[in-house]
Write a protein that holds these residues in place. Structure first.
Motif, PDB file in Angstrom:
ATOM      1  N   MET A   1       5.072 -10.777 -17.132  1.00 27.61           N
ATOM      2  CA  MET A   1       5.836  -9.835 -16.349  1.00 27.61           C
ATOM      3  C   MET A   1       7.154  -9.561 -17.041  1.00 27.61           C
ATOM      4  SD  MET A   1       5.265 -11.340 -12.580  1.00 27.61           S
ATOM      5  CE  MET A   1       5.127 -13.009 -13.204  1.00 27.61           C
ATOM      6  N   GLN A   2       7.608  -8.333 -16.853  1.00 25.08           N
ATOM      7  CA  GLN A   2       8.850  -7.953 -17.505  1.00 25.08           C
ATOM      8  C   GLN A   2       9.594  -6.937 -16.643  1.00 25.08           C
ATOM      9  OE1 GLN A   2       8.367  -6.482 -21.487  1.00 25.08           O
ATOM     10  NE2 GLN A   2      10.420  -7.115 -22.018  1.00 25.08           N
ATOM     11  N   VAL A   3      10.906  -6.979 -16.725  1.00 26.19           N
ATOM     12  CA  VAL A   3      11.757  -6.026 -16.025  1.00 26.19           C
ATOM     13  C   VAL A   3      11.506  -4.636 -16.599  1.00 26.19           C
ATOM     14  CG1 VAL A   3      14.152  -5.340 -15.646  1.00 26.19           C
ATOM     15  CG2 VAL A   3      13.537  -7.766 -15.576  1.00 26.19           C
ATOM     16  N   SER A  79       8.858  -9.701  -4.270  1.00 23.96           N
ATOM     17  CA  SER A  79       9.991  -8.847  -3.929  1.00 23.96           C
ATOM     18  C   SER A  79      10.294  -7.862  -5.050  1.00 23.96           C
ATOM     19  CB  SER A  79      11.225  -9.710  -3.636  1.00 23.96           C
ATOM     20  OG  SER A  79      12.349  -8.905  -3.417  1.00 23.96           O
ATOM     21  N   MET A  80      10.262  -8.342  -6.279  1.00 23.68           N
ATOM     22  CA  MET A  80      10.539  -7.477  -7.430  1.00 23.68           C
ATOM     23  C   MET A  80       9.450  -6.400  -7.578  1.00 23.68           C
ATOM     24  SD  MET A  80      13.440  -8.477  -8.570  1.00 23.68           S
ATOM     25  CE  MET A  80      13.848  -8.965  -6.895  1.00 23.68           C
ATOM     26  N   LYS A  81       8.200  -6.786  -7.332  1.00 31.66           N
ATOM     27  CA  LYS A  81       7.104  -5.817  -7.408  1.00 31.66           C
ATOM     28  C   LYS A  81       7.209  -4.788  -6.295  1.00 31.66           C
ATOM     29  CE  LYS A  81       3.558  -8.525  -9.777  1.00 31.66           C
ATOM     30  NZ  LYS A  81       2.253  -9.196  -9.624  1.00 31.66           N
ATOM     31  N   SER A  82       7.500  -5.234  -5.079  1.00 30.16           N
ATOM     32  CA  SER A  82       7.569  -4.287  -3.964  1.00 30.16           C
ATOM     33  C   SER A  82       8.729  -3.314  -4.122  1.00 30.16           C
ATOM     34  CB  SER A  82       7.659  -5.030  -2.623  1.00 30.16           C
ATOM     35  OG  SER A  82       8.900  -5.684  -2.500  1.00 30.16           O
ATOM     36  N   ARG A  84       9.544  -2.274  -7.085  1.00 29.66           N
ATOM     37  CA  ARG A  84       9.163  -1.598  -8.329  1.00 29.66           C
ATOM     38  C   ARG A  84      10.176  -1.833  -9.465  1.00 29.66           C
ATOM     39  NH1 ARG A  84       8.061   4.097  -5.818  1.00 29.66           N
ATOM     40  NH2 ARG A  84      10.050   3.509  -5.001  1.00 29.66           N
ATOM     41  N   LEU A  85      10.610  -3.091  -9.572  1.00 26.97           N
ATOM     42  CA  LEU A  85      11.578  -3.450 -10.610  1.00 26.97           C
ATOM     43  C   LEU A  85      10.944  -4.121 -11.813  1.00 26.97           C
ATOM     44  CD1 LEU A  85      14.406  -4.864  -8.320  1.00 26.97           C
ATOM     45  CD2 LEU A  85      14.259  -2.595  -9.340  1.00 26.97           C
ATOM     46  N   ILE A  86       9.684  -4.556 -11.664  1.00 29.83           N
ATOM     47  CA  ILE A  86       9.004  -5.223 -12.780  1.00 29.83           C
ATOM     48  C   ILE A  86       7.637  -4.609 -12.997  1.00 29.83           C
ATOM     49  CG2 ILE A  86      10.231  -7.404 -12.500  1.00 29.83           C
ATOM     50  CD1 ILE A  86       7.769  -8.564 -11.133  1.00 29.83           C
ATOM     51  N   ASP A  87       7.137  -4.781 -14.220  1.00 36.42           N
ATOM     52  CA  ASP A  87       5.786  -4.341 -14.566  1.00 36.42           C
ATOM     53  C   ASP A  87       4.825  -5.500 -14.435  1.00 36.42           C
ATOM     54  OD1 ASP A  87       6.419  -1.685 -15.241  1.00 36.42           O
ATOM     55  OD2 ASP A  87       7.104  -2.308 -17.219  1.00 36.42           O
TER      56      ASP A  87
END
Length: 87
Positions: A1-3, A79-82, A84-87
């Protein structure tokens, strides 16, 4: 995963926050405040970390058991996925 490109971790008034840059401002209007451990995890994601990498980072820095660290990482990633901050 990456920002995703276009998001940066900054410190504002002693608080770590994620801010959008450029065109990302339209997608993500505002900032996201992170805890100290959230900032640690974000910095790992900037380096394309796996869940295990992030769990190990928490275990090295905090007095926490593996199960708790894993649950915290999974909640952070969700949280980051919801948002849309990370791939």
């Amino acid at each position: 995963m990456q920002v995703k490109n276009g998001f940066m971790l900054r410190e504002i008034a002693g608080q770590p926050v994620v801010v959008p840059l450029g065109a990302r401002v339209v997608e993500f209007n505002g900032i996201m405040t992170l805890s100290e451990s959230g900032a640690v995890l974000w910095r790992r994601l900037e380096k394309d970390a796996s869940v295990e990498d992030m769990v190990q980072a928490l275990l090295a820095l905090y007095d926490v058991d593996r199960e708790t660290a894993l649950q915290d990482v999974e909640a952070f990633v969700e949280s980051m996925k919801s948002n849309r901050l990370i791939d």
